[in-house]
Design an enzyme around this catalytic site. Structure first.
Site, PDB file in Angstrom:
ATOM      1  CB  CYS A   5       4.032  -4.846  -9.332  1.00  0.00           C
ATOM      2  SG  CYS A   5       3.574  -3.430  -8.469  1.00  0.00           S
TER       3      CYS A   5
ATOM      4  CB  CYS B  80       1.453  -2.639  -3.888  1.00  0.00           C
ATOM      5  SG  CYS B  80       1.673  -2.114  -5.624  1.00  0.00           S
TER       6      CYS B  80
ATOM      7  CB  CYS C  38       0.513  -6.101  -7.499  1.00  0.00           C
ATOM      8  SG  CYS C  38       1.634  -6.096  -6.034  1.00  0.00           S
TER       9      CYS C  38
ATOM     10  CB  CYS D 264       4.379   1.548  10.021  1.00  0.00           C
ATOM     11  SG  CYS D 264       5.322   0.485  11.090  1.00  0.00           S
TER      12      CYS D 264
END
Ligand SMILES: [Zn+2]
Length: 152
Positions: free
Chosen positions: A68, A114, A117, A137
């Site tokens: 996104c 995220c 999204c 990570c």
């Protein structure tokens, strides 16, 4: 600055609201991502260590979500963890990342996604460098590096 206590709090009690949401169907994601990007971000895959293009990247800039385009991490908080995956100590913004308790493979870990999204990014561990002590990570396949323009 976020610490492990904040991360656990978010994963148990809910994450901060993102600035916006981007939602697509599985088919729509397939059309805009490479098969490997799709496998990692939408199917919670993991790339082989030391295989990612961004693992050894040292250019100044912002690491954005491959799905996104939301900025997730800044190059100034990237560090060499020796694990074979790009590693960071803090998100670019508190509400850029979502934390989710992951008990797959018989381990309790905290997955990072995220927050815009829901792309799978990787995992977070409490063994990073001071002062935050955090180690994000992250799979290279989950991000693109938007390089800073040089001004010379
Ligand atoms: Zn995203």
């Amino acid at each position: 600055m976020l610490t492990w206590k904040d991360v656990i709090h978010f994963s148990v009690n809910g994450n901060p609201e993102p600035d916006k949401r981007v939602e697509k169907t599985e088919q729509e994601w397939k059309e805009v991502l490479t098969p490997e990007q799709f496998r990692v971000t939408r199917k919670k895959g993991t790339e082989a260590p030391h295989s990612g293009a961004l693992c050894t990247a040292h250019d100044a800039g912002k690491y954005e979500c491959i799905c996104c385009g939301t900025p997730l991490f800044d190059s100034t908080i990237k560090f060499e963890s020796g694990t074979g995956w790009p590693s960071f100590t803090q998100p670019i913004k508190k509400n850029a990342i979502k934390y989710h308790k992951d008990s797959s493979f018989g381990m309790i870990r905290v997955e990072v996604l995220c927050n815009t999204c829901d792309a799978h990014l990787g995992h977070i561990f409490p063994d990073g460098p001071e002062p935050s002590g955090l180690r994000y990570c992250i799979n290279s396949e989950s991000m693109q590096l938007e390089k800073e323009e040089s001004h010379d």
